[in-house]
Design an enzyme around this catalytic site. Structure first.
Site: not given
Length: 320
Positions: A38, A107
């Site tokens: 991330h 994402e």
């Protein structure tokens, strides 16, 4: 026997802590260490997000037995696919062939830092092109590629492990399961869906690994565990159609305002009861997954969890 994994969750711990947890998890008996990739945490309360590939390099050097895996890397915006192949091969060398490259379509939360988040149809096209670039480079080919989204005039990965780094692809439906069967060596999912495994096998994935992941929150006080799970993981129940498009932690805070503790506890086993955690893990086993990685929710609880897992949880999971 199902391979039992431990998740190095970059959103809830710093880089030095993650390497320490990796060493402890290997010593405790976990078979695999998977690393989230991330740029942002899901929620501000998680408080971390170091660069996963630096962590992977350190973990590869600090461990000797456990399999390693990115869970998962998005190769369409933040990273160019050719660079993903290079760094995956480097981790493969550093780990003496213990690394599997886990890939997914990503994402907005993590990818918007380099530009606008593409429409879902465009993302799927980009992801397939990325797989077409990464696989031959991992295999030692010199690649020239010209697609609708990527150009690779001339690429070759010089440092590779003896065997090409295997790839696994995250899937949530028939289209992505078919993509995983066509291009990858394994399937990844975060829900224990037997029909997803069936679709993967129908598309040609019979006999290949299926990787799952289950979140739990172990601790001596169930009420405290429920609070931690709500604070750290209440985004989990939003579903990937929502999670893929929200742009930042503020958006996730807003989207989860109405999520209650009991809602989170219904999907994440909380507290000291080993039977509850075994049951959560077993859902993936029953659905046909060959590798299942545990996520212990809450950054501060990792050492306690690893000690407990070695003594109580892992022996029970080995019986499944």
């Amino acid at each position: 026997m199902v391979s039992i994994g431990y998740t190095l969750l970059c959103e809830q711990a710093g880089p030095k802590q993650l390497v320490d947890y990796a060493v402890r998890a290997e010593a405790a008996g976990f078979d695999q260490l998977v690393v989230s990739d991330h740029y942002y945490p899901w929620l501000e309360s998680q408080g971390h997000s170091p660069y996963a590939w630096s962590v992977l390099g350190a973990v590869a050097h600090a461990t000797s037995r456990a399999e390693l895996m990115s869970f998962v890397t998005c190769p369409i915006r933040r990273y160019h696919p050719a660079v993903v192949a290079q760094k995956a091969s480097t981790i493969g060398v550093l780990s003496d062939g213990r690394f599997t490259l886990g890939l997914g379509a990503g994402e907005n939360l993590n990818e918007h830092v380099v530009g606008a988040w593409p429409h879902v149809q465009q993302r799927h096209e980009m992801f397939e092109e990325a797989l077409q670039i990464i696989r031959p480079l991992l295999g030692g080919e010199t690649l020239t590629f010209s697609g609708n989204h990527y150009d690779v005039p001339d690429a070759y990965v010089w440092d590779r492990p003896d065997q090409p780094v295997p790839m696994a692809v995250a899937a949530s439906g028939r289209q992505s399961a078919t993509l995983a069967a066509e291009y990858a060596d394994g399937l990844i999912a975060t829900e224990p869906q037997a029909h997803l495994v069936e679709m993967y096998e129908e598309a040609g994935g019979v006999g290949r690994p299926r990787y799952g992941q289950v979140a739990i929150c172990y601790g001596p006080d169930e009420a405290e565990c429920r609070k931690i799970a709500h604070d750290q993981f209440r985004w989990f129940g939003l579903g990937w159609k929502v999670n893929t498009d929200l742009p930042d932690t503020d958006a996730f805070e807003a989207a989860t305002q109405s999520v209650r503790e009991e809602d989170v506890a219904a999907g994440i086993s909380c507290g000291p009861d080993v039977d509850k955690h075994v049951s959560a893990f077993k859902k993936f086993v029953d659905a046909g997954f060959t590798h299942v990685a545990l996520v212990q929710v809450g950054g501060e609880g990792q050492p306690m969890f690893l000690d407990w897992a070695q003594e109580q949880l892992l022996p029970r999971l080995r019986e499944l």
